[in-house]
Design an enzyme around this catalytic site. Structure first.
Site, mmCIF file in Angstrom:
data_model
loop_
_atom_site.group_PDB
_atom_site.id
_atom_site.type_symbol
_atom_site.label_atom_id
_atom_site.label_comp_id
_atom_site.label_asym_id
_atom_site.label_seq_id
_atom_site.Cartn_x
_atom_site.Cartn_y
_atom_site.Cartn_z
ATOM 1 N N VAL A 46 0.839 -1.197 0.000
ATOM 2 C CA VAL A 46 0.000 0.000 0.000
ATOM 3 C C VAL A 46 0.876 1.250 0.000
ATOM 4 C CG1 VAL A 46 -1.756 1.303 1.282
ATOM 5 C CG2 VAL A 46 -1.908 -1.189 1.156
ATOM 6 N N CYS A 47 1.987 1.207 0.722
ATOM 7 C CA CYS A 47 2.854 2.383 0.889
ATOM 8 C C CYS A 47 3.271 3.033 -0.433
ATOM 9 C CB CYS A 47 4.078 2.033 1.725
ATOM 10 S SG CYS A 47 3.670 1.432 3.380
#
Length: 187
Positions: A46-47
């Site tokens: 996700v980062c």
């Protein structure tokens, strides 16, 4: 205890930006609007989508005089390696802060102690070094830079117009409210 309207705590950390390493501190966040954007780790899932979204919107933040600082408990060396190897992260022109000791992450109250990683915490800091917006998401929930941009504009508007407030879904140029006895029960 809420961090809203509290002054950021002192820190010094190593950072990466524009192909260079340098030191960043709490003093760098004062005198202008800043976003401190914590994320769990480099080379994850996700980062990079969040950091790329910020990179894609960075020019809009800059037009508002806002500087962005992304922070994870990785080192500044890891940030450079990630920047060099990921197409999404190569877009980043803002400062990537390394926090391997966790000092900055703990200062903002977003350390997940049992794993040594940061929560997805977003903090908007005014030119006086006071926190005006706090948002913390669970690890699997990515953030949206356009919504953050809207919130920054609202925070800047309220700071410049202390007798007005921004209602839900307020966007730049829309009507605000002037709190008064006359409005009680009429909205």
């Amino acid at each position: 205890m809420s961090l809203i309207n509290t002054e950021i705590k002192p820190f010094k950390a190593q950072a990466f930006k524009g192909g260079k390493f340098f030191e960043v501190s709490d003093a760098d966040l004062k005198g202008k609007w800043s976003v401190v954007f914590f994320y769990p780790a480099d080379f994850t899932f996700v980062c990079p989508t969040e950091l790329e979204d910020l990179a894609d919107n960075y020019a809009e933040f800059q037009k508002l005089g806002v500087e962005i600082y992304s922070v994870s408990t990785d080192t500044h060396f890891a940030h450079k390696a990630w920047h060099d190897s990921s197409e999404a992260i190569k877009k980043i022109q803002y400062t990537m802060v390394g926090d391997p000791t966790g000092l900055v992450t703990r200062n903002f109250g977003v350390m997940i102690e049992e794993v040594g990683l940061a929560d997805r915490g977003t903090f908007v800091i005014d030119p006086d070094g006071k926190i005006q917006i706090v948002e913390i998401n669970a690890g699997g929930i990515g953030r949206d830079a356009s919504e953050l941009l809207r919130k920054v504009k609202a925070a800047q508007y309220v700071a410049a117009h202390p007798n007005e407030v921004c209602p839900a879904k307020w966007k730049e140029g829309e009507k605000t409210l002037e709190p008064s006895l006359d409005l009680v029960g009429k909205i």
